[in-house]
Write an enzyme that holds these catalytic residues in place. Structure first.
Site, PDB file in Angstrom:
ATOM      1  CD  GLU A 124      29.900  14.802  -8.496  1.00  0.00           C
ATOM      2  OE1 GLU A 124      29.638  14.318  -7.380  1.00  0.00           O
ATOM      3  OE2 GLU A 124      29.487  14.317  -9.570  1.00  0.00           O
ATOM      4  NE  ARG A 179      32.563  11.550  -5.462  1.00  0.00           N
ATOM      5  CZ  ARG A 179      32.387  10.517  -4.655  1.00  0.00           C
ATOM      6  NH1 ARG A 179      33.374   9.661  -4.446  1.00  0.00           N
ATOM      7  NH2 ARG A 179      31.246  10.322  -4.016  1.00  0.00           N
ATOM      8  CG  HIS A 200      35.636   7.669  -9.501  1.00  0.00           C
ATOM      9  ND1 HIS A 200      35.674   8.973  -9.950  1.00  0.00           N
ATOM     10  CD2 HIS A 200      35.854   7.732  -8.168  1.00  0.00           C
ATOM     11  CE1 HIS A 200      35.889   9.773  -8.922  1.00  0.00           C
ATOM     12  NE2 HIS A 200      36.017   9.054  -7.834  1.00  0.00           N
ATOM     13  CG  ASP A 234      -2.153  -0.871   1.022  1.00  0.00           C
ATOM     14  OD1 ASP A 234      -2.321  -1.398  -0.092  1.00  0.00           O
ATOM     15  OD2 ASP A 234      -2.903  -1.063   1.992  1.00  0.00           O
ATOM     16  CG  HIS A 282      28.226   3.172  -5.572  1.00  0.00           C
ATOM     17  ND1 HIS A 282      28.142   2.195  -6.538  1.00  0.00           N
ATOM     18  CD2 HIS A 282      28.601   4.293  -6.230  1.00  0.00           C
ATOM     19  CE1 HIS A 282      28.466   2.708  -7.715  1.00  0.00           C
ATOM     20  NE2 HIS A 282      28.751   3.980  -7.557  1.00  0.00           N
ATOM     21  CG  ASP A 294      28.299  12.349  -4.614  1.00  0.00           C
ATOM     22  OD1 ASP A 294      27.450  13.142  -5.081  1.00  0.00           O
ATOM     23  OD2 ASP A 294      28.930  11.536  -5.316  1.00  0.00           O
ATOM     24  CD  GLU A 339      31.823  12.501 -10.339  1.00  0.00           C
ATOM     25  OE1 GLU A 339      31.793  11.934  -9.236  1.00  0.00           O
ATOM     26  OE2 GLU A 339      30.880  12.488 -11.137  1.00  0.00           O
ATOM     27  CG  HIS A 392      25.576   8.503 -13.670  1.00  0.00           C
ATOM     28  ND1 HIS A 392      26.061   7.315 -13.222  1.00  0.00           N
ATOM     29  CD2 HIS A 392      26.095   9.446 -12.831  1.00  0.00           C
ATOM     30  CE1 HIS A 392      26.834   7.525 -12.144  1.00  0.00           C
ATOM     31  NE2 HIS A 392      26.854   8.803 -11.900  1.00  0.00           N
ATOM     32  CE1 TYR A 398      36.573   8.562  -3.125  1.00  0.00           C
ATOM     33  CE2 TYR A 398      37.804   8.038  -5.134  1.00  0.00           C
ATOM     34  CZ  TYR A 398      36.793   8.743  -4.492  1.00  0.00           C
ATOM     35  OH  TYR A 398      36.006   9.608  -5.204  1.00  0.00           O
ATOM     36  CG  ASP A 455      26.578  14.295  -9.126  1.00  0.00           C
ATOM     37  OD1 ASP A 455      26.778  14.073  -7.924  1.00  0.00           O
ATOM     38  OD2 ASP A 455      26.980  13.539 -10.041  1.00  0.00           O
ATOM     39  CG  HIS A 457      28.570  11.569 -14.485  1.00  0.00           C
ATOM     40  ND1 HIS A 457      27.428  12.306 -14.307  1.00  0.00           N
ATOM     41  CD2 HIS A 457      29.124  11.460 -13.245  1.00  0.00           C
ATOM     42  CE1 HIS A 457      27.279  12.606 -13.020  1.00  0.00           C
ATOM     43  NE2 HIS A 457      28.309  12.113 -12.355  1.00  0.00           N
TER      44      HIS A 457
HETATM   45  N1  GLY Z   1      26.545  11.037  -7.344  1.00  0.00           N
HETATM   46  C1  GLY Z   1      26.840  10.164  -8.373  1.00  0.00           C
HETATM   47  C2  GLY Z   1      28.074  10.534  -9.066  1.00  0.00           C
HETATM   48  O1  GLY Z   1      28.800  11.384  -8.599  1.00  0.00           O
HETATM   49  O2  GLY Z   1      28.350  10.085 -10.125  1.00  0.00           O
HETATM   50 MN    MN Z   2      28.808  12.614 -10.365  1.00  0.00          MN
HETATM   51 MN    MN Z   3      28.170  12.799  -7.153  1.00  0.00          MN
END
Ligand code: GLY
Ligand code: MN
Ligand code: MN
Length: 465
Positions: A435, A433, A358, A40, A247, A264, A412, A369, A416, A275, A362
């Protein structure tokens, strides 16, 4: 219905799409289904990005049909007093054409009966491939209905085409209205980051126990109080070693004085994401090793920003970042030059990957993304092969996308540092990070997320206040 964007903007996009699918094409675009969370209770509803981009309609249970002659038809939930008492106002098909600037609208109950007629005589049916469960089967069903009547003179489309192709290209370059919304989304998010930083320092000064969810609550409060519908993605609020989990999600971790916090998080505003990542000392003052790594990440981001402009390749910021990070890792002793060799070796062998795993950015837009190809369309056939230095896999390289004004991307970089043999202990468990969101311009880029600072002194100053 108050559209945050003038109906004429959506009409322009539909006209552009109609031209791309050709005079005898037809495009079918469903909005997103409602999603049950548990018994529900549904997840907060969010329309499909392609659908919203083309008409701005936010109710569930709706389809848009655009024919190559430029006509747009909406199928939507019919007016229903009883359902509206429970679920809320519905625009309904009678009011929809005038409100949304469309040519016609019908009840969603008529979709199956009307669709074969809308497909008859078209040469190609376009719909977004691999985006909606069961969509291909439904389209096949409607096409079969047209085929079943060929002896009576119907003409079934011979081609099924992926609508994501033309729509992704359109969405990749943001128009003035999209840029304005994204600026505002980034500004709101920046305010959320500032509040979270300030709360962390204040609570620690007052001797209170700070948990990640306290900071998450600040973000949410700031997003919503400025009209954002929701976070654009699950906020990451990572204290101490949690920052090394890429993540990680805001949870109940204790935010301790002397540690860094990585946040983030970005709000979604009227369908557009922001972002932003900031990393700051929980108590407001960077320690020596934290500062050394932070300054390195910041310098790598500055190098990336400096090469982000129209005419550059999408990969240029990443390459600029890697060069600075790799040199810094050697200088700070995180990489041992006796083992990994020169800067060139570190880059070629991807030895930095242990600390930076990474990419540097993006596309950003309606989806965090965002859609849009990362290969330059005009050079798609220019392939070259290489073996990946770490995995030995064969990689086929194609020339990266050439940036154009109006494209929006994140920048970004991060580092780490998980405890490992040979890694100086003073850097263990530091995750950083930084960004920002950048709109590409002819001469450079506009950083729309700098409402929250990145410089060490500025972060420390705002956390003192
Ligand atoms: N928050 C997702 C990224 O930075 O790609
Ligand atoms: Mn990002
Ligand atoms: Mn991000």
């Amino acid at each position: 219905m108050n559209l945050p964007t003038p109906a004429s903007v959506f009409a322009q996009r539909r006209a552009q799409l109609a031209a791309l699918i050709g005079p005898k094409g037809v495009a079918l675009i469903p909005t997103a289904p409602e999603q049950q969370r548990n018994r529900d209770a549904d997840f907060l509803y969010r329309p499909d990005s392609y659908f919203y981009y083309l008409c701005g309609f936010t109710e569930p249970q709706a389809w848009l049909v655009i024919t190559g002659d430029g006509k747009s038809t909406l199928f939507c939930a019919p007016k229903d007093v009883e359902r509206e008492i429970w679920d809320g106002y519905r625009l309904g098909p009678a009011a929809a054409p005038a409100e949304l600037g469309l040519d016609a609208a019908y009840s969603i109950a008529e979709l199956d009966t009307q669709l074969p007629g809308l497909l008859d005589g078209r040469d190609a049916v376009w719909y977004p491939f691999a985006t909606h469960k069961g969509l291909e089967t439904r389209v096949d069903g409607w096409l079969n209905k047209v085929r079943a009547r060929v002896r009576y003179g119907t003409l079934c489309p011979e081609q099924q085409r992926d609508l994501c192709g033309p729509l992704d290209e359109m969405r990749l370059v943001k128009d003035a209205s999209e840029q304005a919304t994204m600026r505002r989304a980034a500004q709101i998010s920046a305010g959320g980051h500032i509040r979270a930083m300030q709360l962390s320092a204040r609570m620690l000064r007052e001797g209170q126990a700070v948990r990640e969810y306290h900071l998450d609550a600040e973000l949410l409060h700031e997003f919503r109080r400025h009209g954002s519908q929701a976070p654009a993605y699950g906020s990451i609020v990572a204290a101490g070693a949690n920052a090394c989990v890429l993540h990680y999600r805001a949870d109940a971790g204790l935010v301790q004085s002397g540690e860094l916090v990585l946040i983030d998080a970005g709000c979604e505003l009227d369908g557009y994401a922001s972002d932003i990542t900031r990393t700051f000392p929980a108590n407001g003052t960077f320690s020596g090793p934290q500062r050394a790594l932070y300054e390195l990440v910041l310098a790598s981001q500055e190098a990336a920003i400096a090469v982000t402009k129209a005419g550059a390749r999408f990969t240029d910021p990443h390459e600029a970042t890697v060069k600075v990070l790799a040199q810094g890792l050697l200088d700070l002793g995180l990489l041992d030059k006796n083992k990994v060799g020169t800067l060139q070796d570190v880059i070629e062998k991807r030895a930095y990957f242990q600390f930076y795993m990474h990419r540097t950015g993006h596309w950003l837009g309606m989806d965090v993304h965002d859609c849009g190809g990362y290969i330059e369309p005009s050079e798609i056939g220019q392939t070259s092969e290489r073996k990946d230095a770490l995995t030995g896999e064969t990689i086929i390289d194609r020339p990266a996308r050439i940036l154009q004004p109006g494209m929006v991307l994140t920048i970004e970089p991060g580092l780490y540092v998980r405890p490992a043999e040979g890694v100086p202990a003073q850097f263990h468990n530091i995750g950083i990070r930084i960004e920002d969101d950048a709109i590409v311009t002819t001469t450079g880029c506009e950083l729309i997320s700098r409402g929250v600072p990145v410089a060490v002194a500025e972060i420390e100053a705002l956390m003192r206040g």
